[in-house]
Design a protein around this motif. Structure first.
Motif, PDB file in Angstrom:
ATOM      1  N   LEU A  79       0.824  -1.206   0.000  1.00  0.00           N
ATOM      2  CA  LEU A  79       0.000   0.000   0.000  1.00  0.00           C
ATOM      3  C   LEU A  79       0.859   1.257   0.000  1.00  0.00           C
ATOM      4  O   LEU A  79       0.438   2.308  -0.478  1.00  0.00           O
ATOM      5  N   GLN A  80       2.075   1.148   0.564  1.00  0.00           N
ATOM      6  CA  GLN A  80       2.971   2.288   0.654  1.00  0.00           C
ATOM      7  C   GLN A  80       3.926   2.334  -0.538  1.00  0.00           C
ATOM      8  O   GLN A  80       4.272   1.301  -1.120  1.00  0.00           O
ATOM      9  N   ALA A  81       4.354   3.547  -0.870  1.00  0.00           N
ATOM     10  CA  ALA A  81       5.339   3.711  -1.940  1.00  0.00           C
ATOM     11  C   ALA A  81       6.682   3.142  -1.499  1.00  0.00           C
ATOM     12  O   ALA A  81       7.001   3.110  -0.312  1.00  0.00           O
ATOM     13  N   MET A  82       7.469   2.695  -2.468  1.00  0.00           N
ATOM     14  CA  MET A  82       8.750   2.064  -2.179  1.00  0.00           C
ATOM     15  C   MET A  82       9.772   2.516  -3.215  1.00  0.00           C
ATOM     16  O   MET A  82       9.446   2.653  -4.397  1.00  0.00           O
ATOM     17  N   ALA A  83      10.989   2.775  -2.779  1.00  0.00           N
ATOM     18  CA  ALA A  83      12.040   3.181  -3.707  1.00  0.00           C
ATOM     19  C   ALA A  83      12.297   2.065  -4.719  1.00  0.00           C
ATOM     20  O   ALA A  83      12.217   0.884  -4.379  1.00  0.00           O
ATOM     21  N   PRO A  84      12.610   2.417  -5.969  1.00  0.00           N
ATOM     22  CA  PRO A  84      12.803   1.405  -7.024  1.00  0.00           C
ATOM     23  C   PRO A  84      13.937   0.436  -6.708  1.00  0.00           C
ATOM     24  O   PRO A  84      14.897   0.771  -6.017  1.00  0.00           O
ATOM     25  N   LEU A  85      13.807  -0.774  -7.246  1.00  0.00           N
ATOM     26  CA  LEU A  85      14.839  -1.801  -7.142  1.00  0.00           C
ATOM     27  C   LEU A  85      15.065  -2.398  -8.527  1.00  0.00           C
ATOM     28  O   LEU A  85      14.117  -2.557  -9.298  1.00  0.00           O
ATOM     29  N   PRO A  86      16.302  -2.739  -8.870  1.00  0.00           N
ATOM     30  CA  PRO A  86      16.566  -3.307 -10.199  1.00  0.00           C
ATOM     31  C   PRO A  86      15.856  -4.638 -10.400  1.00  0.00           C
ATOM     32  O   PRO A  86      15.931  -5.530  -9.558  1.00  0.00           O
ATOM     33  N   GLY A  87      15.142  -4.741 -11.519  1.00  0.00           N
ATOM     34  CA  GLY A  87      14.481  -5.989 -11.860  1.00  0.00           C
ATOM     35  C   GLY A  87      13.213  -6.277 -11.094  1.00  0.00           C
ATOM     36  O   GLY A  87      12.677  -7.380 -11.187  1.00  0.00           O
ATOM     37  N   VAL A  88      12.711  -5.309 -10.327  1.00  0.00           N
ATOM     38  CA  VAL A  88      11.508  -5.518  -9.519  1.00  0.00           C
ATOM     39  C   VAL A  88      10.398  -4.589 -10.007  1.00  0.00           C
ATOM     40  O   VAL A  88      10.576  -3.370 -10.049  1.00  0.00           O
ATOM     41  N   ARG A 256       7.876   8.901   2.133  1.00  0.00           N
ATOM     42  CA  ARG A 256       6.598   9.415   2.623  1.00  0.00           C
ATOM     43  C   ARG A 256       5.854   8.387   3.479  1.00  0.00           C
ATOM     44  O   ARG A 256       4.741   7.963   3.145  1.00  0.00           O
ATOM     45  N   PRO A 257       6.453   7.948   4.584  1.00  0.00           N
ATOM     46  CA  PRO A 257       5.774   6.973   5.445  1.00  0.00           C
ATOM     47  C   PRO A 257       4.549   7.591   6.096  1.00  0.00           C
ATOM     48  O   PRO A 257       4.455   8.825   6.224  1.00  0.00           O
ATOM     49  N   PRO A 258       3.583   6.779   6.535  1.00  0.00           N
ATOM     50  CA  PRO A 258       2.344   7.316   7.110  1.00  0.00           C
ATOM     51  C   PRO A 258       2.558   8.102   8.396  1.00  0.00           C
ATOM     52  O   PRO A 258       1.720   8.919   8.763  1.00  0.00           O
ATOM     53  N   TYR A 259       3.684   7.859   9.069  1.00  0.00           N
ATOM     54  CA  TYR A 259       3.946   8.552  10.329  1.00  0.00           C
ATOM     55  C   TYR A 259       4.734   9.850  10.133  1.00  0.00           C
ATOM     56  O   TYR A 259       5.073  10.526  11.097  1.00  0.00           O
ATOM     57  N   GLN A 260       5.028  10.206   8.894  1.00  0.00           N
ATOM     58  CA  GLN A 260       5.892  11.345   8.616  1.00  0.00           C
ATOM     59  C   GLN A 260       5.318  12.649   9.164  1.00  0.00           C
ATOM     60  O   GLN A 260       6.004  13.418   9.841  1.00  0.00           O
ATOM     61  N   GLN A 261       4.051  12.896   8.888  1.00  0.00           N
ATOM     62  CA  GLN A 261       3.439  14.139   9.344  1.00  0.00           C
ATOM     63  C   GLN A 261       3.353  14.186  10.866  1.00  0.00           C
ATOM     64  O   GLN A 261       3.632  15.219  11.484  1.00  0.00           O
TER      65      GLN A 261
END
Length: 303
Positions: A79-88, A256-261
């Motif tokens: 559900l959360q955004a994730m930094a890109p990974l090669p081949g994923v 941008r984790p849900p606890y950031q704000q």
């Protein structure tokens, strides 16, 4: 408390940073693979509840090797955004939705997955949510409680081998464990249907009083080399006398984790204010970006 204190209290957190893993949980999957040889013959894998991406990292390195392989397909879902990974390939969606399952199947061009792994919370990893795209193996994170027998019983319907395992990197003080299911063999005529969940919490309250063949007890196995680090022990910062300890920041900060704000509001004593949430969120994002840039600058100067 200094920033190196967690490096002493959690050896796997420290090793994850040193080896470039996004989270300490990477060692759990690595140790489970050492015991069960999970990645053998796998070319299509799904990582459910993937963020921040440490298990997807392991899949990418183990399945793709040092060189890119067009035959290997890895899908990460969260559900959360994730930094890109090669081949994923990343899908930001809900694993309990049929649309998410269909998107995974489209990526595999209609073929089933060879391996499905999930290090998410137990309340979103019921068998009914994942058997839509299982072919051979399933790895689930669970909490061992009094009702876990229900899950074991249902998994045994679909897999010939079900084992409860606990890697060395999982703290002994935690009831966390992992169910390793191998040799997917569903009942004849079974058609996966996510609209009719198998896990029904209205079952007989006396279920756990059953004995003998009416109760499924799966094997429990501790994984990891006996010489591996103890996840509950505190270690000195200077592990190697020939190598000086140096603090390292996390490999990949959360996106941008849900606890950031909430963290920003608490830090600036704004939790009880009546300011516009959108304004506070913008302030939070700006502050977090500024802090990240400062940390990157310090890291660059020290390297």
């Amino acid at each position: 408390m200094g920033r190196s204190s967690k490096d002493k209290r959690d050896i796997y957190y420290r090793l994850a940073k040193e080896e470039g893993w996004r989270a300490r949980s990477a060692f759990k999957l690595l140790q489970l693979d050492e015991e069960f040889n999970l990645f053998k013959g796998v070319s299509r894998a799904v990582d459910l509840c993937a963020a921040p991406g440490s298990w997807s990292q392991v899949l990418s390195r183990k399945l793709r090797g040092k060189e890119s392989s067009e035959d290997v397909k890895i899908v990460a879902v969260d559900l959360q955004a994730m930094a890109p990974l090669p081949g994923v390939t990343q899908i930001q969606g809900d694993i309990t939705k049929i649309s998410t399952a269909q998107e995974i199947i489209r990526h595999f061009e209609g073929q089933s997955a060879d391996l499905v792994v999930c290090d998410g919370a137990p309340d979103v990893t019921g068998l009914h949510d994942v058997d839509e795209y299982i072919q051979a193996q399933l790895l689930l994170a669970i909490f061992r409680g009094k009702d876990v027998t229900l899950l074991y019983s249902q998994l045994k319907i679909f897999f010939t081998s079900v084992t409860c395992a606990k890697p060395r990197s999982s703290r002994n003080s935690s009831i966390e464990a992992f169910v390793v299911c191998q040799n997917y063999s569903p009942p004849e005529g079974y058609v996966p249907n996510m609209s009719n969940p198998l896990l029904d919490h209205s079952y007989d309250v006396d279920f756990n009083q059953l004995e003998g063949p009416n109760r499924i007890i799966v094997p429990f196995l501790a994984c990891g080399d006996l010489s591996a680090f103890d996840s509950d022990r505190t270690y000195p910062l200077q592990l190697d006398s020939n190598k000086e300890y140096q603090y390292l920041p996390p490999t990949q900060p959360p996106i941008r984790p849900p606890y950031q704000q909430a963290c920003h509001l608490r830090k600036n004593n704004l939790l009880a204010t009546e300011d516009s949430p959108s304004v506070l969120l913008d302030d939070s994002l700006s502050a977090m970006k500024l802090d990240t840039n400062k940390e990157n600058d310090r890291t660059s100067r020290n390297s």
